[in-house]
Structure formats: C-alpha cells, structure tokens
Design an enzyme around this catalytic site. Structure first.
Site, PDB file in Angstrom:
ATOM      1  N   GLY A   9       0.806  -1.215   0.000  1.00 64.56           N
ATOM      2  CA  GLY A   9       0.000   0.000   0.000  1.00 64.56           C
ATOM      3  C   GLY A   9       0.835   1.258   0.000  1.00 64.56           C
ATOM      4  N   GLY A  11      -0.288   4.666   0.491  1.00 62.25           N
ATOM      5  CA  GLY A  11      -0.932   5.884   0.968  1.00 62.25           C
ATOM      6  C   GLY A  11       0.067   6.683   1.775  1.00 62.25           C
ATOM      7  CB  CYS A  45      -8.245  15.141   3.624  1.00 59.02           C
ATOM      8  SG  CYS A  45      -8.153  13.845   4.876  1.00 59.02           S
ATOM      9  N   GLY A 110      -4.863   0.293   3.962  1.00 62.36           N
ATOM     10  CA  GLY A 110      -5.909   1.304   4.008  1.00 62.36           C
ATOM     11  C   GLY A 110      -7.291   0.759   4.308  1.00 62.36           C
ATOM     12  N   GLY A 275      -1.862   2.686   9.697  1.00 56.80           N
ATOM     13  CA  GLY A 275      -2.902   3.419   8.979  1.00 56.80           C
ATOM     14  C   GLY A 275      -4.310   2.909   9.221  1.00 56.80           C
TER      15      GLY A 275
END
Length: 442
Positions: A9, A11, A45, A110, A275
C-alpha cells in the site's frame, strides 16, 4: 545479503514507512506493492474541496518520487494472500500471479468506504467519496441534479454537503446519531456547527436513520424515518472498513483492524501494520480503538519503517487531532470528548469559553468557542474542541498539553501570544482552561 522490506500500500502511511526504512537502512531492498495502477498516491481529504472547485482534481494526485531513494514501487500489484510462516506473499501482477518473499513486511492497505445494507444502495446516483475519480463522478452528476442527500455527518460528509450546496443543490444531511461530528464534538459544540450549516440552507436531520433509497433504476428519493425526501443523488459517507481480507488465512490477529503494539508490530513475526487498516491505542491511556487520519498514519509509518529496517522506535498512541473547514467555519478537536471520557470511567470536568479571536474593536474579529475536558481525579487535560476562527491552531496547543501530560490548573497559566491583528489578550483557549481549573478546585 541485504534485507528485503515489502510494503503493501502506498498511501500516506506507506510513503512514510518507505522513507523511514530507507533512512534506517541505506542498503535494504525496499519494495512497495500498490494495487492502484494509475498513480502513486493522492490526498483523499482534498476531494470535497475539489468537488467544490477550490482545487483541481489533478492537484490531489501525487508522484512521491520514491525511486530516487532506490525504492522499487510496483503499481498494479495486488497482494491476495500472506503466508507469515514462510514469509511469502501471493501477488496479482499485471502479467499474472507471482510469489514474493520478504524479511520484513509492512501492511498499509488502508480502508474502503462502508455502504450500509440499505434497500436501493446499488442504484445509479449513489456515490462514495474515496478517490479523485469518485469526486469527478460526483461533479458530473451535479450538472443534472437538484436535490442531494448526504448520509453521514462526519468531516468528509459535511465538507461534501457544503460543496454540493455551493453548487446550487438542495442538500440534506442524514445522521443516525444525535449530532454532527459525533466522534469529535460534544453536543454543545456540535450545536454551533449545526446552526451554522442550517443558516446556510443545509437541512440537518440528526438522530434519523436512512431506511431506503427509492427509484426505478436510479435514485429518485430516499426514505428517512417516515419522511420521503426528493433526491437525484445520494452520497454515502458513513465510515470505512479496513482492507484486510487478504490476511484471512494468516495468523495475524485482528479486532477492529489488524491489532498492533507500540512498535506497530502485529502478532506475526516481522510483520508490521499501519494506517486505516489497524486497531491501535490512545496516547492518553492506551485504550484500544481506531484513528482514521493521515497524520496518525504518517507517524505510524515512520515507526514501522524504522523497526522493519532493524531499528527501534515506538508509537506513543493517537490523539486523533483533526481540523476541518466547512464553508467558512473551522472545526477542530483532539483527545477525548466528555462523552467518550465518561464511557472510559473518567469523572469529567469541562471548561468552556466563547469570545472574539482578536480584540472586538479590530476589523475582522470572529467568534470562537473552546471546550476543554479534564480528569477530575488528577486534573490532566483529556481533550479539547474548538469551533470558529483558527480552530486548528488552538487545538494544536491542546494536543501539546495532552502530550505533555499537563494538568488544566497548570495549563491555565499558559502564556499565549497577543497582537491585535491576530489575537486577543484574553484568548478563549486560556479562558476555557481557567474555567476548567476553577471547577477542578471546587
């Protein structure tokens, strides 16, 4: 032979872990596997603000440049199984399935939006907000819509509601709990936010449950309780679920996510997790829970990266310090709400103050409300909430107080900066601390 560190991942957490691992071990082989094919990462976001038109969607997409750190980033690679005994992964790559070994593994997979099992949730016109592509689909739908319903009054849902309202849609927010931002604000502070949103024409149905989504093939209305509301589009923003199905046959223990300790270690040897996919703990008292925020993932990633590369670092726990800007109103919180603190057995004392963010006689003065939560037993600051001007910066100060283990009576003497263009001598934060301190001494 160099150590092989594999990160699942890319992120914020995965990026932070890769960078920290490289800093710890200059010679390690570091591989990042990301199932997304198109780009390294993005800023989720920012999606509501891109829907509103404040930023373009392509500004949310990032090339992390990890290759410059000699980190092997492999897009379009999805991990579908983990064998922790053999230290081996099963990976779906663009050219087929392959097996990959590791010495240390960091899971940063995530989360995905949760869509409640409501009748009609699969109809055209129902959206989630998870990727820039989701945002672009929403913007396209806005052009032919008049009425929108947002289900969920968390930060993303409220930001999206304002974005849609700014586009000229009639917007209703439906939340099954009794207030907006229920995990971050107590009732009195949430009431300020609700009043502001309603003054801007957004209908707020709190303590109400979505019963069904109606229409022939696509959304035409929703049923909330006994009321039917017109709707051309529905935004589902009711929370997330960790992406951990690929570890189901492993010996990695899970609760409300992968269970981790202060080193971000899982129950499996040499396997770390960070996370949105994990269950972690509060910095205040180590009570278990989740914190689905990028700043927490970033910190956790640094710790996991150092440890996976042979170093030693510890995560102190989260405070879930957050800020949101909904229209022109800043809302921020850190630590526990009074409600959450009481549920954990604390006897709570609160101090609240309201006032201008600068002298009332200075142009542009805006109102700000502050709430401080403390433990009656030892006076420690447990949380803070701010609604109004510069809420984020004031909450950052409260976060620092909690981190330092400060008592409210001690913090009441904090010296805050003053200058008429930016602040008042009697800042509402200082006043709220003083009120809390007086209550502690009663």
């Amino acid at each position: 032979m160099s150590r092989r560190i594999v990160i699942i991942g890319l992120g914020f957490g995965g990026f932070s872990a890769a960078r920290a691992a490289r800093g710890q071990d200059r010679n390690a082989e570091i591989i990042v596997l990301e199932k997304r094919k198109e780009y390294d990462g993005f800023s989720p976001c920012g999606i509501p603000y891109a829907i509103e038109g404040e930023v373009p969607f392509n500004a949310l997409i990032h090339d992390y440049g990890l290759e410059r750190m000699r980190i092997d980033v492999r897009l379009g690679h999805e991990v579908v199984a983990v064998n922790t005994r053999q230290k081996e992964l099963t990976v779906l790559a663009p050219d087929g399935e392959l097996q990959m070994s590791y010495d240390s593994l960091i899971i940063s997979s995530g989360s995905s939006p949760f869509v409640p099992p409501v009748a009609g949730a699969d109809k055209a016109g129902v959206f989630v907000i998870s990727t820039p592509e989701d945002g672009e689909r929403i913007v396209n739908a806005v052009r032919s819509s008049r009425d929108a319903v947002v289900v969920g009054a968390g930060a993303i849902g409220l930001e999206a509601a304002h974005a849609l309202q700014s586009k000229g849609l009639n917007v209703t927010v439906v939340e099954m709990l009794d207030r907006p931002l229920p995990n971050s604000l107590d009732k009195d502070m949430a009431a300020i936010l609700r009043k502001k949103m309603e003054s801007e024409g957004i209908r707020m149905l709190m303590g109400r449950r979505l019963e069904s989504i109606n229409g022939q093939g696509r959304v035409e209305s929703v049923t909330v309780g006994s009321e039917e509301l017109p709707a051309d589009m529905v935004i589902m923003s009711v929370g997330v679920r960790p992406n951990i199905s690929f570890i189901s046959d492993s010996n990695i223990k899970t609760g409300r996510g992968i269970i981790t300790d202060e080193r971000m270690m899982t129950s499996a040897e040499d396997v770390y997790a960070i996370g949105d996919c994990i269950e972690s703990f509060s910095r205040i008292d180590r009570s278990r829970g989740n914190c689905w925020l990028a700043n927490a993932a970033h910190h956790q990633g640094s710790v996991a990266g150092i440890n996976a590369a042979g170093g030693h670092a510890e995560y102190p726990g989260y405070l879930c310090t957050f800020v949101s800007k909904i229209g022109g109103l800043e809302v921020a919180a850190t630590g526990y709400t009074a409600e959450r603190a009481r549920s954990l057995g604390y006897e709570v004392v609160s101090g609240k103050a309201k006032g201008p963010d600068r002298p009332h006689w200075y142009p542009g003065a805006e109102e700000v409300s502050v709430r401080i939560i403390a433990d009656k037993k030892d006076g420690r600051v447990l949380g803070g909430q701010v609604v109004g001007a510069n809420a984020g910066q004031r909450v950052n100060t409260v976060s620092a107080l909690i981190t330092a283990g400060a008592r409210a009576d001690m913090a009441a003497g904090i010296e805050l900066s003053y200058s008429p263009p930016v602040s008042d001598v009697y800042d509402p934060l200082g006043t709220a601390l003083e009120v809390c301190s007086r209550k502690l001494s009663e």
